[in-house]
Design an enzyme around this catalytic site. Structure first.
Site: not given
Ligand code: FPP
Length: 244
Positions: A18, A35, A129
């Site tokens: 997150d 992202h 893993l």
């Molecule tokens: C939450 O942060 C994150 C997500 C909803 C997406 C997670 C994706 C990645 C880490 C990148 C792509 C993944 C792979 C496997 C290549 P948020 O967007 O909710 O952040 P915020 O709460 O600060 O708005």
């Protein structure tokens, strides 16, 4: 899907990644840039996991509720995910990492499903893993869908209802079979909630909420988290002296 997991005391770490959006805002960038940095953090974290004695790493990449985000953000996340699958496949094989994508597949575009199947096939024999990426994943959906499967759908003889439902959850989410329960569940960004992630599998998980935003996460933070976990006193409902 067949299991290749070690037989003794495997360590399963789950991470709710997150804070990509807040990281982007702090750097004056668009959410998609957050992202992208998040995907880099995934690469670093996966590389470090094996060396820290982690056997299973389950990362929450896209929840079933994330479909409700603006379509441009959903598109960017799906692009990053597909890109990760195609770019990382050879490196996963080299590093002996087995990839498994858990969640629903019927709502993903066909090219992503093909990339998932191809990476899963290519890494099937890898065993250092097990990397599980949760995509279009909802723990409540998985439990509900597994409950509807009917007991005759359970794979092989099952000793008790908990193991039975666990097998069926693995089946409906396309998971490798026989994955141990979550030992350590980490959420980054300072938020303290589970957001429909591995609710069944985390019954006795140790919870760790870290202030770091996901794009700033890496080997150092993972090592500290694992060390913290090893200092926890896990009792599983028993008295301290009897618990292993
Ligand atoms: C939450 O942060 C994150 C997500 C909803 C997406 C997670 C994706 C990645 C880490 C990148 C792509 C993944 C792979 C496997 C290549 P948020 O967007 O909710 O952040 P915020 O709460 O600060 O708005």
């Amino acid at each position: 899907m067949q299991s290749t997991l070690p037989k003794h005391d495997p360590l399963h770490v789950g991470i709710i990644m997150d804070g990509n959006g807040r990281w982007a805002a702090q750097h004056g960038l668009r959410r998609t840039a957050g992202h992208r940095q998040g995907a880099e953090a995934v690469r670093r974290t996966v590389e470090a996991a094996g060396e820290l004695g982690i056997d299973v790493l389950t990362l929450y990449a896209f929840s079933a509720d994330n479909w409700q985000r603006p379509s441009s953000e959903v598109r960017a996340l799906m692009y990053l995910f597909e890109d990760f699958l195609s770019r990382e496949r050879d490196r996963l094989v080299e590093n002996d990492v087995r990839l498994n994508v858990i969640g629903r597949r019927d709502r993903l575009r066909p090219s992503i499903v093909s990339a998932i199947e191809s990476s899963e096939r290519a890494t099937r024999a890898c065993s250092s893993l097990l990397l599980r990426l949760a995509v279009d994943y909802s723990a409540r959906w998985a439990i509900a869908a597994a409950s509807r499967l009917g007991t005759q759908a359970a794979i092989g003889p099952v000793p008790d209802p908990v193991s039975d439902l666990t097998c069926r959850i693995e089946r409906v989410t396309h998971s490798v079979a026989g994955v141990p329960p979550v030992d350590l569940l980490i959420r980054t960004s300072g938020e303290q909630r589970l957001s429909d992630f591995l609710l069944w599998e985390s019954a006795y998980a140790e919870l760790l909420f870290l202030p770091v935003l996901w794009p700033d996460f890496g080997p150092e933070q993972l090592a500290t988290a694992v060390e913290d976990f090893h200092n926890r006193n896990r009792r599983f409902g028993r008295l301290p002296a009897l618990a292993s």
